[in-house]
Write an enzyme that holds these catalytic residues in place. Sequence first.
Site, mmCIF file in Angstrom:
data_model
loop_
_atom_site.group_PDB
_atom_site.id
_atom_site.type_symbol
_atom_site.label_atom_id
_atom_site.label_comp_id
_atom_site.label_asym_id
_atom_site.label_seq_id
_atom_site.Cartn_x
_atom_site.Cartn_y
_atom_site.Cartn_z
ATOM 1 N N HIS A 1 -12.220 0.773 5.826
ATOM 2 C CA HIS A 1 -10.777 0.298 5.792
ATOM 3 C C HIS A 1 -10.082 0.802 7.131
ATOM 4 C CE1 HIS A 1 -6.841 -0.111 3.053
ATOM 5 N NE2 HIS A 1 -6.564 -0.496 4.483
ATOM 6 N N GLU B 1 0.780 -1.333 0.163
ATOM 7 C CA GLU B 1 -0.008 0.058 0.030
ATOM 8 C C GLU B 1 0.851 1.366 -0.013
ATOM 9 O OE1 GLU B 1 -2.842 -0.444 3.269
ATOM 10 O OE2 GLU B 1 -4.115 -1.751 2.006
#
Length: 301
Positions: free
Chosen positions: A166, A84
Site C-alpha cells: 500500500h 481513509e
Amino acid sequence: MSYHPLFNSAEAKSIKEWICEVGRRVYNKGFAAANDGNISYRIGPNEVLCSPTMICKGFMTPDDICMVDLDGKQLAGKKKRTSEILLHLTIMRQREDVKAVVHCHPPHATAFAVRREAIPQCILPEIEVFMGEVPLAPYETPGAQGFADTVSPFLKATNTIILANHGTVSFGATLEEAYWKTEILDAYCRILILTQQLGGVTYLNEQKSRELLDLKKRLGFDDPRFHNENCDLCSNTAFRDGYKEGEAPQVSAFAPPPVYPGYLQTPTYQTNGGVGGGGGQINMEALVQAITEQVLAALKQ
C-alpha cells in the site's frame, strides 16, 4: 455541513494552510499521484482537520479541508472527508502525543511494502538516530476499521510504519515532523535500492552501531532497543511481538544483517574505560556467544 466554531478559528486557518503546503510537498515529491494520500491534524480534544476525498494533494486549497470527530463523523467542510480517515484517527486515539498524520505512497518505500521486505538497519547514521526500525503492518483492504487496526501493534514504539502492498503512514506532534519522516524513509529506501545495484550494502560494525544509539539517547530520542534486553542492534527484532506467526518481514533482498548483542547486553568489545570507546580488549565470552548466535541463525535459513 453543520457549523463548528473551531473550524473557522485563526488556528484552523493556519493549520488548513499547512495541510495544503504538506499536500504540495507530497505531490511535488511524487509521493502521491493523482488523488492518492491523505493528511490530518488534531486541532481539538475531539476535532480533526483532514484532506477531503478524491482531490489531488498538490492542488488543495484551505477551503477544501474538512473537519471530523475522533469517530470519523464529519463535523464541517464543503467536501466529503477522506475515506481513509479511520487510519489517522486510530493512531490519534492510541497516541495522545500525535497531532499530525501523513499517509501517502512514496515509491521507494512502497517498493519495500509491495515486496514485504524488511528495511535493514545499522547502515546509515541518520536512520539509526532519527528513525530506527520501521515495522511493516500486514495488508488489509483500505478504508475500513480493519485496515486501520493493522497499525495498532506497532504504534507504541515508532512514528513511521510501512503498510504492506500500500504505502506508508508517518505521524508526530506537527505536520512538518510527520511529513519529514516520510521523506527520510523514502530517501533511505532509494539509497538502499541504488546500493544494491552497486553490489550490496555494508553494515556498520557493532561498536559504531552502539555509538549511534548512544548519540540517539544523548539527543533525547527514544528507541525500543533502549528497553528490551533481547532486542538485537541490527536484526529487525524490536516489533517481533506485534507480528503474527509467519508475518514478520525478513531481510531477503540484501545481505543478512550481522547479529550483535542487544544494547542492554554486554558488547563483544571492551575498552579500558568499559564499554563504548575505540580499540581495547575483546570480551571473549560475549564474542563466542555472538558467533554461536550467528551460526545458529545461519542454520535456520
